[in-house]
Design a protein around this motif. Structure first.
Motif, PDB file in Angstrom:
ATOM      1  N   ILE A   1       0.817  -1.223   0.000  1.00 51.75           N
ATOM      2  CA  ILE A   1       0.000   0.000   0.000  1.00 51.75           C
ATOM      3  C   ILE A   1       0.849   1.270   0.000  1.00 51.75           C
ATOM      4  O   ILE A   1       0.319   2.367   0.107  1.00 51.75           O
ATOM      5  CB  ILE A   1      -0.991   0.026   1.185  1.00 51.75           C
ATOM      6  CG1 ILE A   1      -0.268  -0.074   2.527  1.00 51.75           C
ATOM      7  CG2 ILE A   1      -2.037  -1.081   1.042  1.00 51.75           C
ATOM      8  CD1 ILE A   1      -1.147   0.145   3.747  1.00 51.75           C
ATOM      9  N   LEU A   2       2.148   1.106  -0.138  1.00 45.31           N
ATOM     10  CA  LEU A   2       3.073   2.235  -0.121  1.00 45.31           C
ATOM     11  C   LEU A   2       3.460   2.588  -1.550  1.00 45.31           C
ATOM     12  O   LEU A   2       3.978   1.748  -2.276  1.00 45.31           O
ATOM     13  CB  LEU A   2       4.310   1.840   0.686  1.00 45.31           C
ATOM     14  CG  LEU A   2       5.311   2.902   1.065  1.00 45.31           C
ATOM     15  CD1 LEU A   2       4.658   4.026   1.850  1.00 45.31           C
ATOM     16  CD2 LEU A   2       6.420   2.264   1.887  1.00 45.31           C
ATOM     17  N   LEU A   3       3.182   3.798  -1.963  1.00 46.10           N
ATOM     18  CA  LEU A   3       3.502   4.215  -3.324  1.00 46.10           C
ATOM     19  C   LEU A   3       4.993   4.526  -3.447  1.00 46.10           C
ATOM     20  O   LEU A   3       5.539   5.326  -2.688  1.00 46.10           O
ATOM     21  CB  LEU A   3       2.670   5.426  -3.731  1.00 46.10           C
ATOM     22  CG  LEU A   3       1.157   5.219  -3.729  1.00 46.10           C
ATOM     23  CD1 LEU A   3       0.445   6.509  -4.142  1.00 46.10           C
ATOM     24  CD2 LEU A   3       0.758   4.067  -4.632  1.00 46.10           C
ATOM     25  N   THR A   4       5.617   3.886  -4.410  1.00 44.28           N
ATOM     26  CA  THR A   4       7.055   4.067  -4.606  1.00 44.28           C
ATOM     27  C   THR A   4       7.399   5.526  -4.870  1.00 44.28           C
ATOM     28  O   THR A   4       8.423   6.025  -4.397  1.00 44.28           O
ATOM     29  CB  THR A   4       7.546   3.188  -5.781  1.00 44.28           C
ATOM     30  OG1 THR A   4       7.133   1.849  -5.565  1.00 44.28           O
ATOM     31  CG2 THR A   4       9.063   3.227  -5.895  1.00 44.28           C
ATOM     32  N   ALA A   5       6.542   6.221  -5.591  1.00 44.47           N
ATOM     33  CA  ALA A   5       6.815   7.613  -5.955  1.00 44.47           C
ATOM     34  C   ALA A   5       6.977   8.522  -4.733  1.00 44.47           C
ATOM     35  O   ALA A   5       7.564   9.594  -4.838  1.00 44.47           O
ATOM     36  CB  ALA A   5       5.706   8.144  -6.857  1.00 44.47           C
ATOM     37  N   THR A   6       6.499   8.085  -3.578  1.00 43.80           N
ATOM     38  CA  THR A   6       6.613   8.897  -2.359  1.00 43.80           C
ATOM     39  C   THR A   6       7.917   8.636  -1.606  1.00 43.80           C
ATOM     40  O   THR A   6       8.145   9.220  -0.549  1.00 43.80           O
ATOM     41  CB  THR A   6       5.437   8.627  -1.399  1.00 43.80           C
ATOM     42  OG1 THR A   6       5.524   7.266  -0.921  1.00 43.80           O
ATOM     43  CG2 THR A   6       4.102   8.864  -2.074  1.00 43.80           C
ATOM     44  N   LEU A   7       8.769   7.768  -2.160  1.00 43.91           N
ATOM     45  CA  LEU A   7       9.941   7.303  -1.415  1.00 43.91           C
ATOM     46  C   LEU A   7      11.275   7.786  -1.953  1.00 43.91           C
ATOM     47  O   LEU A   7      12.314   7.189  -1.648  1.00 43.91           O
ATOM     48  CB  LEU A   7       9.943   5.766  -1.384  1.00 43.91           C
ATOM     49  CG  LEU A   7       8.733   5.136  -0.712  1.00 43.91           C
ATOM     50  CD1 LEU A   7       8.760   3.635  -0.881  1.00 43.91           C
ATOM     51  CD2 LEU A   7       8.676   5.521   0.760  1.00 43.91           C
ATOM     52  N   ALA A   8      11.287   8.833  -2.727  1.00 48.64           N
ATOM     53  CA  ALA A   8      12.555   9.330  -3.280  1.00 48.64           C
ATOM     54  C   ALA A   8      13.583   9.499  -2.170  1.00 48.64           C
ATOM     55  O   ALA A   8      13.321  10.120  -1.138  1.00 48.64           O
ATOM     56  CB  ALA A   8      12.334  10.656  -4.002  1.00 48.64           C
ATOM     57  N   GLY A   9      14.741   8.880  -2.374  1.00 47.27           N
ATOM     58  CA  GLY A   9      15.836   8.977  -1.423  1.00 47.27           C
ATOM     59  C   GLY A   9      15.768   8.015  -0.252  1.00 47.27           C
ATOM     60  O   GLY A   9      16.680   7.985   0.570  1.00 47.27           O
ATOM     61  N   ALA A  10      14.729   7.222  -0.179  1.00 48.53           N
ATOM     62  CA  ALA A  10      14.568   6.300   0.947  1.00 48.53           C
ATOM     63  C   ALA A  10      15.494   5.096   0.824  1.00 48.53           C
ATOM     64  O   ALA A  10      15.955   4.748  -0.263  1.00 48.53           O
ATOM     65  CB  ALA A  10      13.116   5.824   1.033  1.00 48.53           C
TER      66      ALA A  10
END
Length: 159
Positions: free
Chosen positions: A60-69
Motif C-alpha cells: 500500500i506504499l507508493l514508490t513515488a513517495t519514497l525518493a531517497g529512501a
C-alpha cells in the motif's frame, strides 16, 4: 513515469515508476522476490519491508513517495549458507512452516532487535502483531525472536 533514486539493500538504484505503483510491485520488478504479495490491503504483513529502518506494508506504499529512501528486503539479511541470527533462530525454533509470512516477520523482528537488544515477550508480540500466519499459533515465531536476541547478544559480545 516518475524517475527517482532509492537505496535497495544497500545499493543505489534509479527506478522509473508509474504514479500509482506500489513498492511491492517495484521491488518484485527489480528481482526482489522475498517480498510477498498477500492481501494487497496492508493487513497480512506478507509484504513487509523496512523503509528507513521501519517496517512498512509495501503493498500500500507508493514508490513515488519514497525518493531517497532506504529499503531493506529479506534478501539483504542473509542466505542459507550465511543466515542472519534471526533467520537462524527461526530455523532452530521451527518458526517456519510454509514460509510465506516469514520474510516480513523476520524484517519486523530485525526492526525490533535494532531498537531493543533484549525484548520482552510482549514487545515481540507487538512487533509481530501486523503479521497473519495461517500455519502456526505464533508461539514458535515469538520464541524465535527471543532466541535471535540471545544469538545477536552473544555475537556482539564476541566481537
Amino acid at each position: 513515469m516518475i524517475k527517482l533514486s532509492l537505496t535497495i539493500n544497500g545499493a543505489g538504484r534509479e527506478v522509473e515508476v508509474e504514479p500509482g505503483e506500489t513498492l511491492l510491485d517495484t521491488l518484485r520488478e527489480q528481482g526482489y522476490h522475498g517480498v510477498k504479495r498477500g492481501c494487497e490491503a496492508g493487513t497480512c504483513g506478507s509484504c513487509v519491508v523496512l523503509v528507513d529502518g521501519e517496517p512498512r506494508f509495501s503493498c500500500i506504499l507508493l514508490t513515488a513517495t519514497l525518493a531517497g529512501a532506504s529499503v531493506t528486503t529479506v534478501e539483504a539479511l542473509g542466505s542459507p549458507e550465511r543466515p542472519h541470527p534471526i533467520m537462524q533462530a527461526f530455523a532452530e525454533e521451527a518458526g517456519v512452516q510454509c514460509g510465506y509470512c516469514v520474510p516480513g516477520m523476520v524484517l519486523s523482528a530485525k526492526a525490533l532487535l535494532d531498537e531493543v537488544e533484549r525484548p520482552t515477550e510482549d514487545q515481540v508480540k507487538t512487533a509481530l502483531d501486523a503479521h497473519l500466519c495461517r500455519c502456526t499459533g505464533y508461539v514458535k515465531q515469538i520464541k524465535a525472536v527471543l532466541r535471535a536476541s540471545e544469538l545477536m547478544a552473544k555475537k556482539s559480545e564476541v566481537g
